[in-house]
Motif scaffolding. Structure first.
Motif, PDB file in Angstrom:
ATOM      1  N   GLN A  24       0.829  -1.207   0.000  1.00 23.01           N
ATOM      2  CA  GLN A  24       0.000   0.000   0.000  1.00 23.01           C
ATOM      3  C   GLN A  24       0.864   1.257   0.000  1.00 23.01           C
ATOM      4  OE1 GLN A  24      -2.577  -0.505   3.409  1.00 23.01           O
ATOM      5  NE2 GLN A  24      -4.294  -1.083   2.101  1.00 23.01           N
ATOM      6  N   HIS A  43       2.330   1.766  -3.374  1.00 27.93           N
ATOM      7  CA  HIS A  43       1.298   2.269  -4.297  1.00 27.93           C
ATOM      8  C   HIS A  43       1.069   3.769  -4.090  1.00 27.93           C
ATOM      9  CE1 HIS A  43      -2.297   2.282  -6.766  1.00 27.93           C
ATOM     10  NE2 HIS A  43      -2.951   2.848  -5.771  1.00 27.93           N
ATOM     11  N   ASN A  44       0.978   4.182  -2.811  1.00 27.30           N
ATOM     12  CA  ASN A  44       0.783   5.606  -2.512  1.00 27.30           C
ATOM     13  C   ASN A  44       1.976   6.435  -2.991  1.00 27.30           C
ATOM     14  OD1 ASN A  44      -1.660   5.014  -1.340  1.00 27.30           O
ATOM     15  ND2 ASN A  44      -0.842   4.923   0.735  1.00 27.30           N
ATOM     16  N   ARG A  90       3.979   5.739  -5.453  1.00 32.01           N
ATOM     17  CA  ARG A  90       3.941   5.808  -6.921  1.00 32.01           C
ATOM     18  C   ARG A  90       2.927   6.835  -7.390  1.00 32.01           C
ATOM     19  NH1 ARG A  90       4.573  -0.618  -8.238  1.00 32.01           N
ATOM     20  NH2 ARG A  90       6.834  -0.643  -8.072  1.00 32.01           N
ATOM     21  N   GLN A  91       1.790   6.900  -6.721  1.00 36.51           N
ATOM     22  CA  GLN A  91       0.790   7.901  -7.098  1.00 36.51           C
ATOM     23  C   GLN A  91       1.316   9.312  -6.859  1.00 36.51           C
ATOM     24  OE1 GLN A  91      -2.756   6.805  -4.935  1.00 36.51           O
ATOM     25  NE2 GLN A  91      -3.576   5.697  -6.704  1.00 36.51           N
ATOM     26  N   ARG A  92       1.963   9.528  -5.714  1.00 36.97           N
ATOM     27  CA  ARG A  92       2.542  10.856  -5.453  1.00 36.97           C
ATOM     28  C   ARG A  92       3.650  11.172  -6.441  1.00 36.97           C
ATOM     29  NH1 ARG A  92       4.134  10.708   0.563  1.00 36.97           N
ATOM     30  NH2 ARG A  92       3.019   8.769   0.779  1.00 36.97           N
ATOM     31  N   ASN A  93       4.427  10.157  -6.791  1.00 35.86           N
ATOM     32  CA  ASN A  93       5.504  10.350  -7.757  1.00 35.86           C
ATOM     33  C   ASN A  93       4.937  10.747  -9.116  1.00 35.86           C
ATOM     34  OD1 ASN A  93       8.091  10.354  -8.840  1.00 35.86           O
ATOM     35  ND2 ASN A  93       8.001   8.190  -9.360  1.00 35.86           N
ATOM     36  N   GLN A  94       3.823  10.132  -9.517  1.00 36.44           N
ATOM     37  CA  GLN A  94       3.209  10.496 -10.789  1.00 36.44           C
ATOM     38  C   GLN A  94       2.748  11.953 -10.775  1.00 36.44           C
ATOM     39  OE1 GLN A  94       0.119   7.609 -11.382  1.00 36.44           O
ATOM     40  NE2 GLN A  94       1.495   6.129 -12.369  1.00 36.44           N
ATOM     41  N   ALA A  95       2.158  12.377  -9.662  1.00 37.42           N
ATOM     42  CA  ALA A  95       1.715  13.766  -9.549  1.00 37.42           C
ATOM     43  C   ALA A  95       2.916  14.715  -9.624  1.00 37.42           C
ATOM     44  CB  ALA A  95       0.949  13.977  -8.248  1.00 37.42           C
ATOM     45  N   GLN A 101       5.770  14.079 -11.087  1.00 38.99           N
ATOM     46  CA  GLN A 101       6.297  14.035 -12.455  1.00 38.99           C
ATOM     47  C   GLN A 101       5.498  14.965 -13.368  1.00 38.99           C
ATOM     48  OE1 GLN A 101       8.972  12.629 -13.717  1.00 38.99           O
ATOM     49  NE2 GLN A 101       9.591  11.668 -11.807  1.00 38.99           N
TER      50      GLN A 101
END
Length: 111
Positions: free
Chosen positions: A60, A63-64, A66-71, A73
């Motif tokens: 988890q 996953h969190n 990675r989501q913050r990393n996408q934002a 990026q």
């Protein structure tokens, strides 16, 4: 004849006594190994008891992240685009208004 039977019985008894002693030693070694294995099992059970829950929590968290990393990026890409637009604007400004300085706004005298 009786002496021969007594000697044979004594030899058989001593052999069986030696075998019994070796079996007793083997029993002691097996008991020690069983105790150690039980202790190892207890330690590994304690250590691995919460492993599935910890793995799930780690998944988890990853996953969190990675989501913050996408934002982040996307934000980095937007900042790069803004910087590129500013540099393009500077190049256009210098091309069409070469005699004006950007910062002071004063005209420079061409020599």
């Amino acid at each position: 004849m009786v002496i021969l039977v007594v000697i044979i019985n004594t030899l058989i008894s001593m052999t069986l006594l030696y075998v019994a002693w070796r079996v007793w030693q083997l029993k002691q070694q097996l008991a020690y190994i069983a105790d150690r294995l039980t202790a190892y099992e207890s330690c590994t059970h304690t250590a691995l008891n919460k492993a599935p829950e910890n793995i799930y929590l780690s998944q988890q968290n990853i996953h969190n992240l990675r989501q913050r990393n996408q934002a982040l990026q996307i934000q980095i890409q937007q900042v790069r685009q803004i910087i590129s637009l500013l540099l393009l604007g500077k190049q256009i400004w210098q091309r069409y208004f070469p005699k004006l300085e950007l910062i002071t706004g004063k005209k420079t005298v061409a020599k």
